[in-house]
Design an enzyme around this catalytic site. Structure first.
Site, PDB file in Angstrom:
ATOM      1  N   ASP A  54       0.967  -1.178  -0.015  1.00 37.32           N
ATOM      2  CA  ASP A  54      -0.004   0.011  -0.046  1.00 37.32           C
ATOM      3  C   ASP A  54       0.835   1.269  -0.174  1.00 37.32           C
ATOM      4  OD1 ASP A  54      -2.749   1.439   0.360  1.00 37.32           O
ATOM      5  OD2 ASP A  54      -1.502   2.050   2.261  1.00 37.32           O
ATOM      6  N   GLU A 126      -1.716  -5.236  -3.731  1.00 41.64           N
ATOM      7  CA  GLU A 126      -0.755  -4.490  -2.878  1.00 41.64           C
ATOM      8  C   GLU A 126       0.337  -5.285  -2.582  1.00 41.64           C
ATOM      9  OE1 GLU A 126      -3.720  -1.225  -1.260  1.00 41.64           O
ATOM     10  OE2 GLU A 126      -3.357  -2.982   0.079  1.00 41.64           O
TER      11      GLU A 126
END
Length: 237
Positions: A54, A126
């Site tokens: 992220d 991610e």
């Protein structure tokens, strides 16, 4: 090694990156539902990788749009980034890369449609970004992010990333099969000319996957595409 090495190698070809440490790729594809069921595997899943991925994703997109759009003030940059770095967009990336095929899921998650769940797919993207970052460094991770997200940045700039449901639907079904044919068919027109209402069905090959209405054919087609995406679990109700 739980996932067959041939499958991991196939996935490497799809994403365009070969891992020096193939085990970190497997880890990025392991959902917590799997590790929770297999006690010998309990400490190996992709949640920590999601956290790191992220951050890498955010800085990569932030730097790209910062350089690409020097005229944008902070507020516009923040809005643009939020449209791109989100579950809806990342789940589309996952569909394009066929990530659902390669995930390790628990039996319950598998039975409830986890391979197509947007949140799981977005988190896996991610995690894969983080795996590439750890294995190959920031530049390789940056390359992966921009290869897969630049087109969505361009759509967001044009205001199409949320409202152009027809493009979204086209991309979704083509990620499943390049041979599918999508058609929009007007099934009914009603009302006077100045207040006409159109009814449209959207068909994939010969199957109706969504229906919509609108005050023009274009609006009805967008509504049909939107409803088709909802039925496929690609949009929230």
């Amino acid at each position: 090694m739980i996932i067959d090495i041939k499958e991991l190698n196939e996935f490497e070809e799809i994403i365009g990156y070969s891992f020096k440490n193939i085990e970190i790729l497997e880890k990025s594809l392991t959902h917590s539902s799997y590790s929770n069921e297999d006690k010998s595997y309990s400490k190996v899943n992709n949640e920590r990788l999601e956290f790191l991925g992220d951050a890498v994703l955010s800085i990569t997109v932030s730097r790209f749009i910062f350089d690409k759009f020097p005229e944008y003030p902070e507020g516009d940059l923040t809005k643009l980034r939020s449209q791109v770095v989100c579950e809806d967009t990342l789940s589309l990336v996952a569909a394009n890369l066929q990530i659902g095929r390669f995930l390790l899921l628990g039996k319950g998650e598998e039975a409830s449609g986890g391979r197509e769940r947007k949140s799981i797919l977005a988190d896996a993207v991610e995690a894969i970004i983080a795996a590439i970052y750890i294995d190959g460094g920031y530049r390789k991770a940056e390359e992966f992010v921009l290869d897969n997200l630049t087109k969505y940045i361009q759509l967001a700039v044009k205001g199409k990333i949320v409202t152009d449901f027809k493009s979204y639907l086209q991309e979704y079904y083509q990620s499943k099969s390049q041979s599918c044919k999508i058609r929009y068919v007007v099934t009914k027109e009603e009302g006077p000319d100045h207040e006409k209402m159109f009814h449209v069905n959207v068909l994939v090959n010969k199957t109706v996957v969504g229906k919509g209405t609108g005050k023009s054919k274009k609006l009805a087609e967008q509504d049909a595409a939107k409803n088709a995406l909802k039925s496929e679990g690609q949009l929230n109700e």
